[in-house]
Design an enzyme around this catalytic site. Structure first.
Site, short mmCIF file in Angstrom:
data_model
loop_
_atom_site.label_atom_id
_atom_site.label_comp_id
_atom_site.label_asym_id
_atom_site.label_seq_id
_atom_site.Cartn_x
_atom_site.Cartn_y
_atom_site.Cartn_z
N TYR A 107 -2.37 -9.88 66.16
CA TYR A 107 -3.12 -10.64 65.15
C TYR A 107 -2.28 -11.77 64.56
CZ TYR A 107 -6.64 -6.90 64.98
OH TYR A 107 -7.62 -6.00 65.28
N LYS A 112 5.95 18.50 46.96
CA LYS A 112 4.82 17.62 46.66
C LYS A 112 4.55 16.69 47.85
CE LYS A 112 7.96 14.44 44.27
NZ LYS A 112 8.55 14.11 42.98
C1 LIG Z 1 9.88 14.31 43.09
C2 LIG Z 1 10.60 14.98 42.00
C3 LIG Z 1 11.81 15.64 42.24
C4 LIG Z 1 12.50 15.63 43.58
O1 LIG Z 1 13.12 14.40 43.83
P1 LIG Z 1 14.13 14.23 45.05
O2 LIG Z 1 14.80 12.95 44.78
O3 LIG Z 1 13.32 14.21 46.29
O4 LIG Z 1 15.05 15.39 45.02
C5 LIG Z 1 12.38 16.35 41.19
N1 LIG Z 1 11.80 16.38 39.97
C6 LIG Z 1 10.66 15.72 39.70
C7 LIG Z 1 10.08 15.79 38.33
C8 LIG Z 1 10.02 14.99 40.69
O5 LIG Z 1 8.89 14.35 40.42
#
Ligand SMILES: *Cc1c(COP(=O)(O)O)cnc(C)c1O
Length: 396
Positions: free
Chosen positions: A269, A38
């Protein structure tokens, strides 16, 4: 093929990704590894990363939404893809068309999807999600309502093919006693539901619970699938002596200007930095629009010629300044490392995230779209991806 804009870029080492895959597989040999890709594979570029994973035999991919799922199908990822989050009902038809698996996280949503499927005469594959304590998505159990009834109801809906059941840890990365207790309660909760399913003669093929923290710290669990993101990218969510990981991403920029300013000069800034002495300042063409957190203003270091140089003044949208008074032989065009390896020195994403008061996940996945991703294999650049202009513009 290998030309790219040498302003600011991210180097992604695919050998390290492959190394991490093998390490995780050796650590959890009894479960299938789901590569969580993702958020553009946590900023690493979902297309090349998922292709690399598929070549390594990974059979499951996890994404947050349908766009991300389709992005994988577009580059010939043919393995299972599970969407963790919400898909609008109007897009359900695409799940069927592209053979994508949807998470079902409560009864109402299950009914909405099933009604749509019945109307359109389609069936879709689903995994049911249980809320065992994360409080985000999943079937919730209450005093007068056991979630087993909802699961049975969903299982019996005509046009949903229920292939999996899962839940998600909220504190598996933390070995503090309270967190361990909480995680154990999540495990017990999940196991009780699996037992109840068995008692009700309901067979669901794939059961899964562990994220990266769960893989590291609760390796005794042997469900069918483990869902790991962070570890694959070579970062551990906590102190880790169990798996040897190699970070895959490095962030580099270059010096655009060097000047010496007198004592009491204000930099950037709002004048938040004032020089105590004469100072040699280097300007860098990277800012918060590239994903370098503004939170790091006056509060981080970068590597140049293998030495640490402090960030001075506020980080701007496109640029920032560092103090190179103590670093000799600096020139316009020199490479500067924001995180990664630099002349036998190394600056970790964990360190950057500590300085920025956040977690490594955020540092990686906010990396800007205008930062080209440069992919390395066997120490050679094999591909450059520029999200803004496409791949081949600079070769003309
Ligand atoms: C993002 C996510 C993971 C992976 O998490 P990590 O800590 O990067 O391994 C696994 N399951 C779900 C449902 C997630 O949203």
């Amino acid at each position: 093929m290998n030309k790219f804009l040498k302003r600011t870029w991210a180097e992604i080492n695919l050998d390290n990704i492959i190394h991490n895959i093998n390490q995780i597989k050796n650590h959890s040999p009894n479960s299938e590894l789901m590569g969580v890709v993702k958020a553009d594979a946590y900023g690493h570029g979902d297309k090349i990363i998922s292709q690399t994973m598929q070549q390594q035999g990974i059979k499951w991919f996890g994404v947050s939404n349908i766009n991300e799922a389709l992005s994988l199908r577009k580059v010939n990822i043919t393995q299972n893809i599970l969407i963790f989050g919400f898909t609008p009902i109007e897009n359900i038809i695409l799940l069927c068309k592209y053979n994508i698996i949807q998470t079902i996280y409560n009864k109402e949503y299950a009914i909405m999807i099933n009604d749509f499927c019945v109307k359109n005469n389609i069936k879709i594959k689903c995994h049911i999600k249980i809320d065992t304590g994360m409080g985000r998505l999943g079937i919730v159990q209450s005093e007068n309502h056991s979630c087993i009834n909802d699961i049975i109801f969903i299982f019996n809906l005509s046009n949903l093919i229920i292939e999996g059941i899962f839940s998600h840890f909220s504190q598996s990365d933390d070995l503090n006693i309270n967190c361990v207790e909480y995680t154990n309660s999540q495990i017990n909760y999940f196991n009780n539901i699996l037992k109840e399913l068995k008692n009700n003669n309901i067979k669901i093929k794939y059961k899964h619970l562990q994220n990266s923290g769960g893989v590291l710290n609760y390796n005794n669990l042997k469900y069918d699938i483990i869902r790991s993101g962070l570890l694959l990218y070579g970062i551990s969510p906590c102190e880790n002596k169990k798996i040897n990981l190699l970070p895959a991403m490095e962030l580099k920029t270059t010096i655009s200007m060097i000047k010496t300013l007198p004592k009491d000069s204000l930099i950037s800034y709002s004048g938040t930095y004032k020089s105590n002495n004469k100072v040699k300042v280097a300007t860098l063409p990277i800012g918060y629009a590239d994903g370098y957190p503004r939170r790091l203003s006056n509060n981080a270091k970068v590597l140049i010629n293998g030495k640490l140089a402090p960030v001075i003044g506020n980080i701007c949208m496109d640029q920032m300044m560092i103090d190179v008074t103590d670093i000799h032989n600096t020139n316009i065009g020199d490479t500067v490392t924001l995180f990664g390896n630099d002349n036998n020195n190394f600056l970790s994403i964990q360190q950057i995230s500590k300085w920025a008061d956040t977690i490594p996940y955020e540092i990686m996945c906010v990396l800007g779209r205008r930062v080209p991703r440069i992919y390395f294999k066997n120490n050679k650049v094999i591909k450059c991806v520029d999200y803004i202009i496409g791949n081949n513009f600079l070769e003309e």
